[in-house]
Write an enzyme that holds these catalytic residues in place. Structure first.
Site, PDB file in Angstrom:
ATOM      1  N   THR A   1       0.879  -1.102   0.091  1.00 27.75           N
ATOM      2  CA  THR A   1      -0.211  -0.100  -0.033  1.00 27.75           C
ATOM      3  C   THR A   1       0.849   1.321  -0.198  1.00 27.75           C
ATOM      4  O   THR A   1       0.505   2.283  -0.654  1.00 27.75           O
ATOM      5  CB  THR A   1      -1.008   0.000   1.263  1.00 27.75           C
ATOM      6  OG1 THR A   1      -1.688  -1.112   1.316  1.00 27.75           O
ATOM      7  CG2 THR A   1      -1.773   1.127   1.232  1.00 27.75           C
TER       8      THR A   1
ATOM      9  N   THR B   1       2.505  -4.053   4.772  1.00 31.37           N
ATOM     10  CA  THR B   1       2.784  -4.475   6.336  1.00 31.37           C
ATOM     11  C   THR B   1       2.552  -5.490   6.600  1.00 31.37           C
ATOM     12  O   THR B   1       3.031  -6.156   8.022  1.00 31.37           O
ATOM     13  CB  THR B   1       1.574  -3.459   7.025  1.00 31.37           C
ATOM     14  OG1 THR B   1       0.198  -3.868   6.478  1.00 31.37           O
ATOM     15  CG2 THR B   1       1.879  -2.028   6.645  1.00 31.37           C
ATOM     16  N   ASP B   2       1.844  -6.575   6.141  1.00 32.07           N
ATOM     17  CA  ASP B   2       1.343  -7.800   6.523  1.00 32.07           C
ATOM     18  C   ASP B   2       2.749  -8.845   6.794  1.00 32.07           C
ATOM     19  O   ASP B   2       2.753  -9.755   7.888  1.00 32.07           O
ATOM     20  CB  ASP B   2       0.574  -8.779   5.601  1.00 32.07           C
ATOM     21  CG  ASP B   2      -0.799  -8.125   5.671  1.00 32.07           C
ATOM     22  OD1 ASP B   2      -1.151  -7.437   6.184  1.00 32.07           O
ATOM     23  OD2 ASP B   2      -1.657  -8.670   4.757  1.00 32.07           O
TER      24      ASP B   2
ATOM     25  N   LYS C   1       3.120  -7.230  13.913  1.00 39.07           N
ATOM     26  CA  LYS C   1       1.858  -6.454  13.483  1.00 39.07           C
ATOM     27  C   LYS C   1       0.773  -7.182  14.320  1.00 39.07           C
ATOM     28  O   LYS C   1       0.613  -8.387  14.254  1.00 39.07           O
ATOM     29  CB  LYS C   1       1.579  -6.746  12.190  1.00 39.07           C
ATOM     30  CG  LYS C   1       0.353  -6.019  11.596  1.00 39.07           C
ATOM     31  CD  LYS C   1       0.252  -6.333  10.210  1.00 39.07           C
ATOM     32  CE  LYS C   1      -1.200  -5.789   9.839  1.00 39.07           C
ATOM     33  NZ  LYS C   1      -1.449  -5.438   8.372  1.00 39.07           N
TER      34      LYS C   1
END
Length: 451
Positions: free
Chosen positions: A109, A187-188, A266
């Site tokens: 993203t 981010t995952d 995360k």
């Protein structure tokens, strides 16, 4: 234009000559009137729902049953998506701040945006595009950039880590004035890659700062710009040369927390402050509005003159979560497939069912390195308390201390990329190479008082 929409929706939109990206006004049965850009429908969902991009940046879905009328306000004027350097303002003289930062794009993203004039999603990662999207960068640093990958973070593999580490080493060797490297990443699995760089890039003149975004740049709640500003501040001003993650420290736009890559995880699917330091505190805090950095520790790996990269990773390592009723066949599968290392996420202090111990013993006997981390996330493994843990130690399982399971997996993958010697593998795995292991657990490293 009806791609993805039902025949009924197509009939309604065609009746007023509306096509994708046209500006329309939609009147609803309850009297509500909505204006925005008519968007293509996602691949999944109800084909009788019309998707509208509102002026505030959000997309909404409107059921055909609620629509009274559609009015075409403005036709879409197609143009080609801007190529790097062609955007308005891209030729501006940005000045020449002294520090220089190199951005590496890997996808996600953070490294893309939607052009709602064309409807295209494309990377924005030239220096000009970064300055255009985030003007505040002009006062912080001279930006250079390169896109290495453009992939979803879940598609990252040990091979990608190897390429990324080699690229970072190449940048630091080639660009002697670069203060730090910022890696834009989905981010995952960002914490996996950040941990991988902590082991692979062993010495560097500056930090490797991973940054991501939980909300895309076309959304009003996007965290992308502030995260990038924070990451740039870290790259320029941090005294350390470690692999770290710079992301929102709260749901507000006030603080960027800097987490060691080997200690971060995360912890939420969508919150802007999704990343936390586990069994540790953040290494630093950034005020992105002031452009200042405050260290939280005096213990860190400092900037140096040398660049040392050992980029090899093994793809024959697995991270396996234990669960009640787990079959021994799962461990047998990894043995049959030639895996060289296994990190088990055990319960509590580091346990699995006694029914699995013989299979674990067979793995070790056949030369597979087996480590034990805890699926509790916080705390440390202690396999000397209960009989099951003791039996696992006797079987040859190596405790991972207070390492995060993901970090233990990445570390073992890196170690097996360096050596096949069993004694050296165990020595490296149990050694504190990049602040991934603590000698003791601190009471205030657990966020139990957050409520």
């Amino acid at each position: 234009m009806s791609q993805g929409y039902s025949e009924k929706v197509k009939e309604l939109l065609d009746s007023v000559g509306a096509a994708f990206f046209d500006r329309v006004k939609i009147k609803l049965a309850d009297g509500l009137v909505l204006e925005g850009l008519l968007m293509p429908r996602p691949a999944f969902g109800d084909p009788d729902v019309v998707v509208l991009k509102l002026d505030n940046g959000y997309n909404i879905g409107i059921s055909l049953q609620r629509i009274v009328s559609v009015e075409l306000l403005e036709k879409f004027s197609p143009r080609e998506a801007p190529t790097p350097g062609e955007e308005e303002g891209s030729q501006e003289d940005f000045g020449q701040p002294e520090p220089r930062v190199f951005f590496v794009g890997t996808g996600g993203t953070i490294a893309s945006r939607v052009d709602y004039v064309t409807g295209a999603v494309y990377p924005y990662f030239t220096a000009e595009e970064l300055y255009s999207m985030i003007p505040e960068l002009k006062r912080l640093a001279r930006i250079s950039s390169e896109t290495l990958f453009s992939i979803f973070s879940e598609d990252m593999t040990p091979s990608h880590w190897q390429q990324l580490a080699s690229k970072i080493g190449e940048i630091f060797r080639r660009e002697s004035d670069v203060k730090g490297v910022v890696v834009a990443h989905g981010t995952d699995t960002l914490h996996y890659s950040a941990a991988a760089m902590a082991f692979a890039v062993q010495e560097a003149p500056g930090p490797i700062v991973f940054v991501g975004a939980q909300r895309s740049s076309d959304r009003p709640s996007s965290d992308a710009a502030l995260n990038v500003i924070g990451a740039t501040v870290v790259a320029v001003h941090a005294p350390f040369a470690e692999s770290v993650i710079a992301m929102h420290g709260s749901v507000n736009d006030d603080t960027i927390l800097v987490h060691r890559g080997v200690r971060a995880r995360k912890m939420h699917t969508s919150r802007r402050d999704a990343f936390m330091s586990i069994n540790s505190k953040p290494i630093a805090e950034v005020d992105p509005l002031r452009g200042s950095l405050k260290l939280s520790t005096s213990t860190y790996k400092g900037r140096g003159d040398d660049v040392v990269v050992q980029a090899s990773f093994s793809d024959k390592v697995a991270l396996v979560k234990f669960y009640p009723g787990m079959s021994p066949d799962i461990f047998d599968f990894y043995l049959e497939k030639g895996f060289k290392g296994l990190v088990i996420e055990g319960t509590g202090l580091g346990h699995v069912s006694t029914a699995l111990i013989d299979s674990v013993r067979r793995l070790v006997r056949e030369g597979v390195f087996v480590a034990m981390a805890s699926q509790c996330i916080f705390g440390r493994v202690n396999m000397n308390v209960y009989r099951t843990g003791v039996e696992l130690i006797k079987a040859g399982v190596v405790p991972a201390g207070d390492m995060i399971p993901e970090t233990a997996y990445v570390k073992l993958s890196w170690i097996l990329g360096q050596t096949e010697d069993p004694e050296e593998i165990q020595r490296l795995f149990t050694a504190n190479l990049a602040f991934e292991i603590s000698e003791r657990s601190e009471f205030d490293h657990y966020p139990g008082a957050r409520w």
